[in-house]
Design a protein around this motif. Structure first.
Motif, PDB file in Angstrom:
ATOM      1  N   LEU A  15       0.823  -1.207   0.000  1.00 19.04           N
ATOM      2  CA  LEU A  15       0.000   0.000   0.000  1.00 19.04           C
ATOM      3  C   LEU A  15       0.856   1.255   0.000  1.00 19.04           C
ATOM      4  O   LEU A  15       1.892   1.313   0.656  1.00 19.04           O
ATOM      5  N   ALA A  16       0.386   2.233  -0.748  1.00 21.79           N
ATOM      6  CA  ALA A  16       1.020   3.549  -0.779  1.00 21.79           C
ATOM      7  C   ALA A  16       0.016   4.554  -0.240  1.00 21.79           C
ATOM      8  O   ALA A  16      -1.156   4.525  -0.616  1.00 21.79           O
ATOM      9  N   ARG A  17       0.472   5.437   0.631  1.00 18.56           N
ATOM     10  CA  ARG A  17      -0.372   6.544   1.093  1.00 18.56           C
ATOM     11  C   ARG A  17      -0.147   7.684   0.115  1.00 18.56           C
ATOM     12  O   ARG A  17       0.999   8.043  -0.163  1.00 18.56           O
ATOM     13  N   VAL A  18      -1.244   8.212  -0.441  1.00 15.34           N
ATOM     14  CA  VAL A  18      -1.113   9.192  -1.511  1.00 15.34           C
ATOM     15  C   VAL A  18      -1.929  10.451  -1.244  1.00 15.34           C
ATOM     16  O   VAL A  18      -2.901  10.438  -0.484  1.00 15.34           O
ATOM     17  N   ILE A  19      -1.493  11.515  -1.903  1.00 14.43           N
ATOM     18  CA  ILE A  19      -2.197  12.787  -1.922  1.00 14.43           C
ATOM     19  C   ILE A  19      -2.538  13.038  -3.387  1.00 14.43           C
ATOM     20  O   ILE A  19      -1.647  13.109  -4.236  1.00 14.43           O
ATOM     21  N   VAL A  20      -3.836  13.133  -3.677  1.00 14.32           N
ATOM     22  CA  VAL A  20      -4.304  13.311  -5.046  1.00 14.32           C
ATOM     23  C   VAL A  20      -4.832  14.736  -5.193  1.00 14.32           C
ATOM     24  O   VAL A  20      -5.733  15.148  -4.460  1.00 14.32           O
ATOM     25  N   THR A  21      -4.270  15.474  -6.129  1.00 16.26           N
ATOM     26  CA  THR A  21      -4.739  16.820  -6.432  1.00 16.26           C
ATOM     27  C   THR A  21      -5.667  16.720  -7.636  1.00 16.26           C
ATOM     28  O   THR A  21      -5.301  16.138  -8.664  1.00 16.26           O
ATOM     29  N   LEU A  22      -6.866  17.286  -7.486  1.00 17.05           N
ATOM     30  CA  LEU A  22      -7.879  17.200  -8.530  1.00 17.05           C
ATOM     31  C   LEU A  22      -7.858  18.424  -9.425  1.00 17.05           C
ATOM     32  O   LEU A  22      -7.465  19.513  -9.013  1.00 17.05           O
ATOM     33  N   SER A  38       0.308  -0.903  -7.328  1.00 12.53           N
ATOM     34  CA  SER A  38       0.058  -1.288  -8.723  1.00 12.53           C
ATOM     35  C   SER A  38      -1.043  -0.448  -9.363  1.00 12.53           C
ATOM     36  O   SER A  38      -1.147  -0.393 -10.585  1.00 12.53           O
ATOM     37  N   CYS A  39      -1.851   0.240  -8.550  1.00 10.10           N
ATOM     38  CA  CYS A  39      -2.946   1.082  -9.064  1.00 10.10           C
ATOM     39  C   CYS A  39      -2.509   2.514  -9.336  1.00 10.10           C
ATOM     40  O   CYS A  39      -3.273   3.285  -9.926  1.00 10.10           O
ATOM     41  N   LEU A  40      -1.313   2.895  -8.914  1.00 11.08           N
ATOM     42  CA  LEU A  40      -0.865   4.286  -9.074  1.00 11.08           C
ATOM     43  C   LEU A  40      -0.921   4.781 -10.526  1.00 11.08           C
ATOM     44  O   LEU A  40      -1.418   5.880 -10.769  1.00 11.08           O
ATOM     45  N   PRO A  41      -0.470   3.997 -11.514  1.00 10.85           N
ATOM     46  CA  PRO A  41      -0.541   4.500 -12.895  1.00 10.85           C
ATOM     47  C   PRO A  41      -1.974   4.787 -13.344  1.00 10.85           C
ATOM     48  O   PRO A  41      -2.210   5.764 -14.067  1.00 10.85           O
ATOM     49  N   ARG A  42      -2.929   3.976 -12.899  1.00  6.63           N
ATOM     50  CA  ARG A  42      -4.332   4.227 -13.259  1.00  6.63           C
ATOM     51  C   ARG A  42      -4.826   5.536 -12.659  1.00  6.63           C
ATOM     52  O   ARG A  42      -5.521   6.298 -13.320  1.00  6.63           O
ATOM     53  N   LEU A  43      -4.476   5.787 -11.395  1.00  8.59           N
ATOM     54  CA  LEU A  43      -4.893   7.038 -10.759  1.00  8.59           C
ATOM     55  C   LEU A  43      -4.277   8.227 -11.496  1.00  8.59           C
ATOM     56  O   LEU A  43      -4.949   9.227 -11.749  1.00  8.59           O
ATOM     57  N   ALA A  72      -8.647  11.491 -15.962  1.00  8.25           N
ATOM     58  CA  ALA A  72      -8.882  12.850 -16.446  1.00  8.25           C
ATOM     59  C   ALA A  72      -9.133  13.829 -15.303  1.00  8.25           C
ATOM     60  O   ALA A  72      -8.783  15.006 -15.403  1.00  8.25           O
ATOM     61  N   GLU A  73      -9.710  13.353 -14.209  1.00  9.84           N
ATOM     62  CA  GLU A  73     -10.046  14.220 -13.071  1.00  9.84           C
ATOM     63  C   GLU A  73      -8.832  14.596 -12.227  1.00  9.84           C
ATOM     64  O   GLU A  73      -8.913  15.489 -11.390  1.00  9.84           O
ATOM     65  N   VAL A  74      -7.719  13.912 -12.427  1.00 10.47           N
ATOM     66  CA  VAL A  74      -6.552  14.028 -11.551  1.00 10.47           C
ATOM     67  C   VAL A  74      -5.472  14.912 -12.174  1.00 10.47           C
ATOM     68  O   VAL A  74      -5.045  14.689 -13.303  1.00 10.47           O
ATOM     69  N   ALA A  75      -5.029  15.908 -11.407  1.00 12.19           N
ATOM     70  CA  ALA A  75      -3.920  16.758 -11.839  1.00 12.19           C
ATOM     71  C   ALA A  75      -2.580  16.161 -11.421  1.00 12.19           C
ATOM     72  O   ALA A  75      -1.602  16.240 -12.155  1.00 12.19           O
ATOM     73  N   ALA A  76      -2.533  15.548 -10.217  1.00 10.95           N
ATOM     74  CA  ALA A  76      -1.270  14.983  -9.713  1.00 10.95           C
ATOM     75  C   ALA A  76      -1.546  13.953  -8.634  1.00 10.95           C
ATOM     76  O   ALA A  76      -2.537  14.054  -7.911  1.00 10.95           O
ATOM     77  N   VAL A  77      -0.657  12.969  -8.558  1.00 14.29           N
ATOM     78  CA  VAL A  77      -0.673  11.968  -7.484  1.00 14.29           C
ATOM     79  C   VAL A  77       0.721  11.952  -6.884  1.00 14.29           C
ATOM     80  O   VAL A  77       1.709  11.749  -7.595  1.00 14.29           O
ATOM     81  N   GLU A  78       0.792  12.188  -5.589  1.00 13.37           N
ATOM     82  CA  GLU A  78       2.080  12.174  -4.896  1.00 13.37           C
ATOM     83  C   GLU A  78       2.016  11.207  -3.733  1.00 13.37           C
ATOM     84  O   GLU A  78       1.000  11.145  -3.036  1.00 13.37           O
ATOM     85  N   GLU A  79       3.097  10.460  -3.531  1.00 10.99           N
ATOM     86  CA  GLU A  79       3.150   9.601  -2.349  1.00 10.99           C
ATOM     87  C   GLU A  79       3.401  10.467  -1.127  1.00 10.99           C
ATOM     88  O   GLU A  79       4.228  11.383  -1.158  1.00 10.99           O
ATOM     89  N   GLU A  80       2.642  10.184  -0.085  1.00  6.70           N
ATOM     90  CA  GLU A  80       2.774  10.938   1.164  1.00  6.70           C
ATOM     91  C   GLU A  80       4.125  10.620   1.795  1.00  6.70           C
ATOM     92  O   GLU A  80       4.555   9.478   1.796  1.00  6.70           O
ATOM     93  N   ARG A  81       4.784  11.650   2.300  1.00  3.99           N
ATOM     94  CA  ARG A  81       6.084  11.467   2.950  1.00  3.99           C
ATOM     95  C   ARG A  81       6.017  12.051   4.344  1.00  3.99           C
ATOM     96  O   ARG A  81       5.315  13.024   4.596  1.00  3.99           O
TER      97      ARG A  81
END
Length: 74
Positions: free
Chosen positions: A3-10, A49-54, A58-67
């Motif tokens: 699992l990756a903890r992520v921050i998704v900017t829309l 493994s789902c990160l590339p799909r996120l 189209a709704e997503v501007a950026a996906v960053e792993e939380e640090r």
């Protein structure tokens, strides 16, 4: 499963855009932990493994792993 903890900017932080994007992220495997609607950010965890799909949504501007950030004690 890693699992990756992520921050998704829309791209759209309007209430309708936020709701639509949050539901779409859930369908792609994101476990939503926090929604920061005022700034269009969704935080959660997802299998790596789902990160590339996120990232390709189209709704997503950026996906960053939380640090974790720490300051040094003085």
């Amino acid at each position: 499963m890693s699992l990756a903890r992520v921050i998704v900017t829309l791209r759209d932080s309007s209430p309708a855009g936020l709701d639509h994007a949050t539901e779409a992220l859930k369908r792609e495997g994101l476990t939503v932990e926090r929604v920061l609607g005022a700034v269009g950010i969704v935080c959660g965890s997802v299998d790596q493994s789902c990160l590339p799909r996120l990232q390709s949504m189209a709704e997503v501007a950026a996906v960053e792993e939380e640090r974790e950030v720490r300051t040094s004690a003085r």
